[in-house]
Each structure stands twice: as C-alpha cells, then as structure tokens.
Scaffold this motif. Structure first.
Motif, PDB file in Angstrom:
ATOM      1  N   GLU A   1      13.956 -58.071  -3.743  1.00 56.27           N
ATOM      2  CA  GLU A   1      12.619 -57.923  -3.179  1.00 56.27           C
ATOM      3  C   GLU A   1      12.607 -58.053  -1.668  1.00 56.27           C
ATOM      4  OE1 GLU A   1      12.920 -62.094  -5.078  1.00 56.27           O
ATOM      5  OE2 GLU A   1      13.468 -60.024  -5.573  1.00 56.27           O
ATOM      6  N   ALA A   2      13.685 -58.589  -1.078  1.00 56.70           N
ATOM      7  CA  ALA A   2      13.746 -58.698   0.381  1.00 56.70           C
ATOM      8  C   ALA A   2      13.870 -57.334   1.037  1.00 56.70           C
ATOM      9  CB  ALA A   2      14.922 -59.587   0.795  1.00 56.70           C
ATOM     10  N   GLU A   3      14.349 -56.328   0.296  1.00 52.10           N
ATOM     11  CA  GLU A   3      14.584 -55.006   0.885  1.00 52.10           C
ATOM     12  C   GLU A   3      13.296 -54.341   1.315  1.00 52.10           C
ATOM     13  OE1 GLU A   3      16.732 -53.018  -2.144  1.00 52.10           O
ATOM     14  OE2 GLU A   3      18.462 -54.349  -2.038  1.00 52.10           O
ATOM     15  N   GLY A   4      12.228 -54.489   0.534  1.00 55.93           N
ATOM     16  CA  GLY A   4      10.930 -53.957   0.904  1.00 55.93           C
ATOM     17  C   GLY A   4      10.895 -52.450   1.032  1.00 55.93           C
ATOM     18  N   ALA A   5       9.758 -51.958   1.533  1.00 53.06           N
ATOM     19  CA  ALA A   5       9.575 -50.519   1.700  1.00 53.06           C
ATOM     20  C   ALA A   5      10.249 -49.998   2.960  1.00 53.06           C
ATOM     21  CB  ALA A   5       8.075 -50.189   1.734  1.00 53.06           C
ATOM     22  N   VAL A   6      10.401 -50.856   3.968  1.00 48.01           N
ATOM     23  CA  VAL A   6      11.076 -50.492   5.221  1.00 48.01           C
ATOM     24  C   VAL A   6      12.247 -51.452   5.360  1.00 48.01           C
ATOM     25  CG1 VAL A   6      10.814 -50.143   7.707  1.00 48.01           C
ATOM     26  CG2 VAL A   6       8.856 -49.798   6.176  1.00 48.01           C
ATOM     27  N   PRO A   7      13.427 -51.096   4.853  1.00 46.81           N
ATOM     28  CA  PRO A   7      14.523 -52.068   4.729  1.00 46.81           C
ATOM     29  C   PRO A   7      14.888 -52.799   6.013  1.00 46.81           C
ATOM     30  CG  PRO A   7      15.040 -50.093   3.478  1.00 46.81           C
ATOM     31  CD  PRO A   7      13.789 -49.797   4.240  1.00 46.81           C
ATOM     32  N   LEU A   8      14.986 -52.109   7.148  1.00 49.63           N
ATOM     33  CA  LEU A   8      15.401 -52.780   8.378  1.00 49.63           C
ATOM     34  C   LEU A   8      14.399 -53.861   8.768  1.00 49.63           C
ATOM     35  CD1 LEU A   8      17.273 -53.123  10.765  1.00 49.63           C
ATOM     36  CD2 LEU A   8      16.070 -51.250  11.917  1.00 49.63           C
ATOM     37  N   ARG A   9      13.146 -53.512   8.842  1.00 46.27           N
ATOM     38  CA  ARG A   9      12.111 -54.481   9.213  1.00 46.27           C
ATOM     39  C   ARG A   9      12.004 -55.619   8.211  1.00 46.27           C
ATOM     40  NH1 ARG A   9       6.433 -52.295   8.005  1.00 46.27           N
ATOM     41  NH2 ARG A   9       7.180 -52.934   5.953  1.00 46.27           N
ATOM     42  N   ASP A  10      11.960 -55.264   6.914  1.00 46.45           N
ATOM     43  CA  ASP A  10      11.699 -56.272   5.890  1.00 46.45           C
ATOM     44  C   ASP A  10      12.889 -57.198   5.677  1.00 46.45           C
ATOM     45  OD1 ASP A  10       9.249 -55.104   5.654  1.00 46.45           O
ATOM     46  OD2 ASP A  10       9.739 -53.925   3.888  1.00 46.45           O
ATOM     47  N   LEU A  11      14.110 -56.681   5.782  1.00 43.93           N
ATOM     48  CA  LEU A  11      15.288 -57.541   5.650  1.00 43.93           C
ATOM     49  C   LEU A  11      15.416 -58.479   6.847  1.00 43.93           C
ATOM     50  CD1 LEU A  11      17.779 -54.933   4.192  1.00 43.93           C
ATOM     51  CD2 LEU A  11      17.143 -57.089   3.088  1.00 43.93           C
ATOM     52  N   LEU A  12      15.093 -58.010   8.024  1.00 39.37           N
ATOM     53  CA  LEU A  12      15.116 -58.880   9.195  1.00 39.37           C
ATOM     54  C   LEU A  12      14.092 -60.004   9.054  1.00 39.37           C
ATOM     55  CD1 LEU A  12      15.540 -56.255  12.056  1.00 39.37           C
ATOM     56  CD2 LEU A  12      17.154 -58.082  11.477  1.00 39.37           C
ATOM     57  N   GLU A  13      12.905 -59.668   8.553  1.00 36.92           N
ATOM     58  CA  GLU A  13      11.882 -60.701   8.363  1.00 36.92           C
ATOM     59  C   GLU A  13      12.325 -61.722   7.320  1.00 36.92           C
ATOM     60  OE1 GLU A  13       8.064 -59.058   7.570  1.00 36.92           O
ATOM     61  OE2 GLU A  13       7.875 -58.122   9.550  1.00 36.92           O
ATOM     62  N   TYR A  14      12.957 -61.247   6.258  1.00 35.51           N
ATOM     63  CA  TYR A  14      13.447 -62.191   5.246  1.00 35.51           C
ATOM     64  C   TYR A  14      14.519 -63.087   5.858  1.00 35.51           C
ATOM     65  CZ  TYR A  14      15.062 -64.116   0.842  1.00 35.51           C
ATOM     66  OH  TYR A  14      15.396 -64.993  -0.176  1.00 35.51           O
ATOM     67  N   ALA A  15      15.411 -62.515   6.643  1.00 35.14           N
ATOM     68  CA  ALA A  15      16.482 -63.294   7.265  1.00 35.14           C
ATOM     69  C   ALA A  15      15.921 -64.371   8.184  1.00 35.14           C
ATOM     70  CB  ALA A  15      17.411 -62.364   8.041  1.00 35.14           C
ATOM     71  N   ALA A  16      14.879 -64.037   8.927  1.00 34.89           N
ATOM     72  CA  ALA A  16      14.334 -64.975   9.904  1.00 34.89           C
ATOM     73  C   ALA A  16      13.389 -66.000   9.294  1.00 34.89           C
ATOM     74  CB  ALA A  16      13.604 -64.199  11.005  1.00 34.89           C
ATOM     75  N   LEU A  17      12.704 -65.629   8.198  1.00 32.76           N
ATOM     76  CA  LEU A  17      11.651 -66.495   7.661  1.00 32.76           C
ATOM     77  C   LEU A  17      12.011 -67.183   6.353  1.00 32.76           C
ATOM     78  CD1 LEU A  17       8.616 -64.139   8.358  1.00 32.76           C
ATOM     79  CD2 LEU A  17       9.314 -66.141   9.694  1.00 32.76           C
ATOM     80  N   ARG A  18      12.889 -66.568   5.553  1.00 30.31           N
ATOM     81  CA  ARG A  18      13.190 -67.138   4.243  1.00 30.31           C
ATOM     82  C   ARG A  18      14.653 -67.555   4.102  1.00 30.31           C
ATOM     83  NH1 ARG A  18       9.248 -65.446   0.451  1.00 30.31           N
ATOM     84  NH2 ARG A  18       7.249 -65.898   1.469  1.00 30.31           N
ATOM     85  N   ALA A  19      15.568 -66.937   4.829  1.00 33.30           N
ATOM     86  CA  ALA A  19      16.993 -67.239   4.695  1.00 33.30           C
ATOM     87  C   ALA A  19      17.465 -68.218   5.762  1.00 33.30           C
ATOM     88  CB  ALA A  19      17.816 -65.948   4.770  1.00 33.30           C
ATOM     89  N   GLN A  20      16.528 -68.872   6.405  1.00 31.79           N
ATOM     90  CA  GLN A  20      16.865 -69.802   7.478  1.00 31.79           C
ATOM     91  C   GLN A  20      17.065 -71.208   6.909  1.00 31.79           C
ATOM     92  OE1 GLN A  20      17.423 -69.119  10.637  1.00 31.79           O
ATOM     93  NE2 GLN A  20      17.826 -71.262  11.100  1.00 31.79           N
ATOM     94  N   PRO A  21      18.275 -71.784   6.967  1.00 30.31           N
ATOM     95  CA  PRO A  21      18.487 -73.147   6.458  1.00 30.31           C
ATOM     96  C   PRO A  21      17.604 -74.152   7.195  1.00 30.31           C
ATOM     97  CG  PRO A  21      20.585 -72.053   6.904  1.00 30.31           C
ATOM     98  CD  PRO A  21      19.512 -71.198   7.487  1.00 30.31           C
ATOM     99  N   VAL A  22      17.120 -75.161   6.464  1.00 27.53           N
ATOM    100  CA  VAL A  22      16.221 -76.151   7.062  1.00 27.53           C
ATOM    101  C   VAL A  22      16.902 -76.874   8.217  1.00 27.53           C
ATOM    102  CG1 VAL A  22      14.912 -78.256   6.616  1.00 27.53           C
ATOM    103  CG2 VAL A  22      14.990 -76.447   4.885  1.00 27.53           C
TER     104      VAL A  22
ATOM    105  N   ARG B   1      18.620 -72.248  14.888  1.00 27.69           N
ATOM    106  CA  ARG B   1      17.337 -71.531  14.884  1.00 27.69           C
ATOM    107  C   ARG B   1      17.460 -70.121  14.320  1.00 27.69           C
ATOM    108  NH1 ARG B   1      13.280 -69.403  14.191  1.00 27.69           N
ATOM    109  NH2 ARG B   1      11.480 -69.104  15.555  1.00 27.69           N
ATOM    110  N   TRP B   2      18.530 -69.402  14.667  1.00 27.12           N
ATOM    111  CA  TRP B   2      18.642 -68.005  14.252  1.00 27.12           C
ATOM    112  C   TRP B   2      19.809 -67.793  13.283  1.00 27.12           C
ATOM    113  CZ3 TRP B   2      14.252 -66.086  15.392  1.00 27.12           C
ATOM    114  CH2 TRP B   2      13.590 -66.440  16.576  1.00 27.12           C
ATOM    115  N   GLN B   3      20.117 -68.801  12.496  1.00 24.56           N
ATOM    116  CA  GLN B   3      21.271 -68.698  11.603  1.00 24.56           C
ATOM    117  C   GLN B   3      21.075 -67.630  10.523  1.00 24.56           C
ATOM    118  OE1 GLN B   3      22.808 -72.457  10.335  1.00 24.56           O
ATOM    119  NE2 GLN B   3      23.881 -71.605   8.556  1.00 24.56           N
ATOM    120  N   GLY B   4      19.878 -67.529   9.966  1.00 22.08           N
ATOM    121  CA  GLY B   4      19.621 -66.510   8.949  1.00 22.08           C
ATOM    122  C   GLY B   4      19.791 -65.107   9.498  1.00 22.08           C
TER     123      GLY B   4
END
Length: 690
Positions: A350-371, A375-378
């Motif tokens: 579901e991270a792939e989204g309709a626009v893969p580049l934009r949506d995967l980057l957003e997932y990486a920055a907002l959901r795949a970021q370790p607590v 800051r930019w590990q995801g």
C-alpha cells in the motif's frame, strides 16, 4: 476527512393536476438522484422502502411529502449525517406573502393547506438535533420563497446552531421553466466545477456557473452556518475537475495529507489545510509553526505544533528528493523499478500508491522512520534501494552528497551493504529437482548449484537409497554436503529450491524434511517450485513466457495481485480449465480452502499460474482469514514463509486461527524462470539463404 461521513438524500418530484403535467420532471428527478448517490460525486446513500430516497409520483399528498422528509431526517439524525433534500415540481406563494408552498397532486393556489410550506419544512429539518446540516435544492416557480429566515431558525430547539444551504430556481415573483436548474446542476456536478476545490458547495462559485447556464430565471442561494462543531464543510458533491486542476502544483499524496491534517487538527482544532498543498504552502506552514505567533487559546498543545512542523518539513523534503531522483536517474526511473525498490526497502504494497515516487518517499519519511533513528534514516534506506535497483555495482555522487548533507552517510552505506549482501546470497542457491517422480517418489534427484551470474551452475545427480520420502531426504542431505564443499568458506548456503511434481507438492513440506541434525528449513530458506517447468516434455517456452508476462503485470499492480477462488470455481474443473486457457487468471491464484482433490487442482493450475497459495489441511481458516494473512505479508514473500514455518514449529502461533505458517505456496519468480530457460527446448532457425 472530506467525504468520510454519512450522507442521506431525498429527491421528491410531484405533479399537480391543477397546474398541468411537467413533461421532464421524472427525468430531472432521476438524473439528480443518480448524481447525488454516485459514490464519486454526491456520496449520498440511496434508500428503498415506503419512503425511498427518490420519490416521484403523480398522486402525492401533503402528508406524504412531510412524512418522507421526517423519515429522511430521522435517518440523518441516526447517522449524524448531512441531508440533501430536493423538491421538484410546482410551487406558489400566497398573496402579499413570499413563503413558498410545494404543490402535490390535489394542490391549488387557493388553498395553502393543500400544499406543503417549504420554508417551515426546511427550518424544522435543520433544527433537528443530530442532523449535521441540510442542503435544499428547490426547482419550482417562486422558489426563492423556500429560504427560511435566520430569526426563525435562531428561535428553534438548537438556538440556531445548525447549517442550512438552499439553492433556488427562481425569484419569489418569478416562474421556473422545464426543470432548467436541475438539468444545469446535474451537468455541473457531472463535469466538475472549474476553479473550485475538492468539493462543490452551494456558494458564489456554483451559483455564478448556474446563472451562466440558465437564462430567464434568477438562480439564488441562502447559506446559514452557525454550527462550530461540524466535522466537515457542507459540500454538495465532490468536484470531478479538482484532481486534474491540482496535478500541476500538488506535491502531497494521500498519506502526507492525512498525516498533516491530523497534526494540524490536533494542534489547532479550528484550523484546516488549504485545498492545494503546493510547495509554497508547505514551506509557509513550516516557517509559521517555527517562528509564527499563536495565541494560547488557539493552541491545544505545543507538542502538536512541533509535529506539524516536522510533517510539513518532511513533505517539503520528499518533494525535493523526488526532483533529485528524477534528475539523477532520468533514463532509468520507472514505476516498476520504484515498486521494486519499495519492496527491497521492506515497505508494504500500500506504500506504492497511485504515484509511486511521491507516495513511496512519503512513506519512507513518515512511516518508515525509526523512533530512535537519525532524522532522515527512512528516506536514506529508500534512496539506497533505488540506487541498488538502478545499478547494484555503481554509486552516484549526487546520492552520496544527499546522504552527507542530511547526516545519514552510515545509514545509507549500511542499507547499500545490506542490499548487496542480499543479492549475493540470493544468487547462491541449491536447486533440487524431483522431476522423475511420475507417480510416487523418485529413485534419484538432480541438483544444481548456482553461484550468481558470473559462473555456469554446477550439476550433480544423487541416487536415492529408497524410492520414498526417507530416501529423498538422504539424497538432499548428500546434495547439501556436495554444495558446501564447492562454496568459498565464508559463504553460507541459505537458499534451497525444491522442484517437485504436483502430487508431491500437495502432500509434502520439504522444509520439514530432516537432513542431518536439523530440518531443511531450520537454517535454509526453502522455496517450493513445480518440476514441470524442468521437464522437456512440457511446453515450457510457452508457459514460461506467459508466466513472465503475468509477473510483469503483477509487479505493476498497486494492490496485492492474488485472485482467490473458492469451492464453486474449483468444483467446476472444466469451467476452470476454460478460464485458464482463455488467460482469465493473469495473477497469483489463491485457494481459500484446502480441497480434497488438491493434487488434481494443482496439476490443473501449475502450468498457468506462476504462484499458487493454499491453506494446510490442518489449518482452521475463518472467513476471509487466509486472504487477510496473505494481504498483510505479501511484501515479505516468498522468503517470509521460512520464518513463519519456523515459528509454527516452535508453537508460537498455537492460538491463531490462521497465520502465515499455515499457508503453503508454489512460487515461480523471474529468477526461477531464468533458471528454467535451458529446459524450454526453444528452436532457433537460421534464415534460409537464397
């Protein structure tokens, strides 16, 4: 939150004997109802029953109209919903008064009791506690007389704390013709409203558009918004043109908007995001929460203020990083490559989204970021995955400079090393083939040791001491010893492919075979394959080409590409075969139960489906549970089965109804099809000389 709440509708079209038949009334009512109940437009729920959401009748009485409205109001109240009411037909006002009366079958202009007081009806509907707002569309003569005065609503039960929008077809002293307002409104809502936001409201923009389309009638509106606790705007329909309008400058995807909306609402309850989240809007928001002044009474928590700044900053960074990737890898970047990078980074489908580049980057920055990570590990992990997919052996100076500027050089390098090691280990495989087991167990097994693309595979044949499961297990043990003797000392053998015929795949779990001191799957990732693709007697070139086409289509699919079949389909094997031959199953095939005739079913499916899944015979699948488990774990497969089976052996999922360890699979990916190519018996003929 737009569009997520319940909405109800009532469209009433009434004929009146005294005024003459309206020839286009029924058509207008039906088309308006269709638009308002379209999930992509009006989003209202259609109703049936004694008082349905579409009520067109030549014999309506005043009581019928009032009761239909009461029933619709009750439905809206029960769901805390918006109610859209449309009244189409004849109307009149009494002498010296402007209150509109809606006419029904036996109404006359000499009797207000024979008709329905629309102003009173709408005021009472809007005043009902629990109703989230009322939108009224009135297409009658003298329609402006339908709008209740504010004083009447302010004196009601809710003391005016309500919302009401009224769209009218004509002035209070004017006739309306041929349902012009309704047809024009249907056109606007169907086409979309240029210049509007994501929704169409009964506002200046809509009335301006309708006035340009309807001549000879004074289209009007009345708006009352006195409910501070409304959950969303009082919109009439979603704007079909909005998506194309915002595509040019919208830089935020659904996940980014959701995260930012939540943070903003938690920070300042009355604050809402702008319709278009452009780069400029994000930057302004980010700068404001960092330096702007906010009164304490407007701010719920300073922590949420920080969160708004973090999310806005992350979305700005995603937009900039997307431009960097598009520039550095301009000739290589494709949607399929981005999806593969997302899977390599461990992101869900579901991270792939309709626009893969934009949506995967957003997932990486907002959901795949370790607590507790950088800051930019995801983002660094996803950037490394993209670079690895483009060229595993090359590194881009621009990518390394990005990692340096963001302080994630170690994380970027760690991810590249991890992906390289995975590729190297995946390239070292032992293939064990039981292709000679025509009806039972084979007398010998063929094995190949693959050391990546740099060297041809080594081949060896091992005789089974006995033509049974025990004999095969001992032959696999001998093959493992042989393979290890040929590997460089530090390189472990992790991947073992076991190719078997359908009747053995249906009953045998090769990873549970004891080979030496351990089960085969204890220290190896075992993937079951179908030995038919190694059998020269099969039409392997044809079925493998079809499998490659299916895998490519599956890789481009935005959702989990499994087509599930049940007992009804499997019970009609001739019909299933017809569907397979016609290419109707161009995806992985999942069985939602364990059929009694599994060997026959697998024998039928395996030449056509590159991937087949089914629950074990001793699994306890609840309704839809198998599908849910596969959906949740798809991006880890097929290697994810290895850990799931190990957990099952340890009893970790004893209380689960169904878990991944209860699901069997035969899996043919691109790497396996490449290995099968020498067995395809392709004949390449040289061109004839003249």
């Amino acid at each position: 939150m737009t569009g997520g709440l319940a909405r109800h509708v009532l469209v009433i079209g009434a004929q009146c004997r005294a005024m003459g038949a309206l020839t286009r009334l029924e058509q207008a009512a039906c088309e308006l109802h269709a638009v308002l109940t379209d999930p992509a437009l009006g989003g209202c729920e259609a109703r049936t029953g004694e008082y349905p959401s579409l009520l067109v009748n030549r014999e309506l009485r005043p009581a019928d109209v009032r009761e239909a409205v009461v029933m619709a109001v009750r439905q809206a109240k029960a769901d805390s919903a918006v109610l859209v009411v449309a009244l189409l037909g004849h109307g009149f006002t009494s002498p010296q008064q402007t209150e509109l009366y809606f006419m029904v079958s036996d109404s006359t202009t000499e009797s207000v009791l024979s008709a329905v007081n629309v102003r009173q009806l709408l005021a009472e509907a809007a005043d009902e506690a629990g109703v989230d707002g009322v939108i009224a569309l009135v297409d009658t003569c003298h329609a402006a007389g339908a709008a209740p005065d504010a004083g009447r609503i302010a004196g009601g039960i809710r003391a005016g704390r309500t919302r009401l929008s009224v769209l009218t077809a004509a002035a209070a002293d004017q006739a309306a013709r041929n349902m012009r307002l309704t047809f024009a409104l249907v056109e606007v809502l169907t086409e979309g409203l240029a210049g509007a936001g994501s929704e169409v409201f009964v506002d200046r923009m809509l009335t301006k558009e309708l006035r340009e389309r309807v001549s000879g009638q004074a289209i009007g509106r009345m708006e009352l918004d006195n409910d501070p606790f409304a959950l969303e705007g009082l919109w009439l329909a979603r704007n079909r043109r909005y998506r194309s309008q915002r595509a040019a400058d919208e830089v935020v995807g659904p996940l980014g908007r959701q995260e930012l909306q939540q943070a903003v609402e938690m920070w300042r309850v009355q604050q809402h995001l702008p319709e278009r989240l452009t780069r400029t809007a994000l930057t302004e928001l980010h700068d404001f929460v960092r330096t702007g002044q906010v009164e304490d009474k407007d701010e719920t928590s300073a922590d949420w203020r920080i969160r708004v700044g973090d999310v806005a900053g992350a979305l700005v960074e995603c937009a900039q990083t997307g431009e960097l990737l598009s520039g550095v890898f301009a000739t290589a970047l494709t949607s399929d490559l981005l999806r593969a990078a997302g899977r390599l980074a461990g992101f869900p489908p579901e991270a792939e989204g309709a626009v893969p580049l934009r949506d995967l980057l957003e997932y990486a920055a907002l959901r795949a970021q370790p607590v507790d990570g950088a800051r930019w590990q995801g983002l660094a992990r996803f950037m490394a995955a993209v670079e690895h997919q483009v060229d595993p052996g090359d590194e881009s100076p621009q990518m390394r400079e990005w990692a340096r500027q963001h302080g994630v050089i170690p994380q970027f390098n760690d991810a590249l090393a991890e992906f390289s090691q995975k590729r190297q280990r995946r390239g070292v495989r032992l293939v064990v083939s039981l292709v000679g087991a025509w009806t039972d167990w084979p007398e010998e097994v063929d094995t190949w040791l693959l050391l990546g693309q740099s060297a041809p595979p080594a081949r060896e044949r091992f005789i089974c001491e006995s033509a049974d499961r025990i004999g095969v297990g001992k032959a696999i043990k001998a093959a493992l010893d042989w393979a290890r003797s040929r590997l460089p000392v530090p390189d472990p053998l992790m991947h073992v492919d076991v190719a078997a015929p359908a009747h053995l795949l249906a009953q045998w779990q090769p990873e549970e075979e004891k080979v030496g001191r351990y089960l085969l799957g204890t220290h190896h990732v075992v993937v079951a394959r179908w030995s038919g693709r190694l059998d020269p007697s099969e039409d392997n070139a044809e079925i493998n080409d079809a499998a490659r086409k299916t895998l490519n289509a599956m890789a481009s699919c935005g959702k989990v590409p499994v087509e599930w079949v049940g007992q009804a389909v499997l019970g009609d094997q001739p019909g299933l075969e017809d569907a397979l031959v016609a290419g109707q199953y161009a995806a992985a095939v999942g069985l939602d139960h364990h059929p009694q005739d599994l060997p026959e079913i697998l024998g039928l499916l395996l030449p056509y489906a590159p991937i087949i899944l089914w629950p074990r015979a001793d699994a306890r699948p609840a309704n839809g549970q198998v599908q849910t488990v596969v959906q949740q774990n798809w991006h880890h497969l097929p290697d994810g089965f290895a850990d799931a089976y190990r957990s099952r052996w340890k009893g970790s999922h004893a209380d689960c109804l169904v878990c991944l360890g209860d699901i069997r699979a035969v899996w043919h990916d691109e790497a396996w099809l490449d290995f099968c190519r020498p067995f395809e018996n392709r004949i390449v003929a040289a061109p004839e000389e003249e």
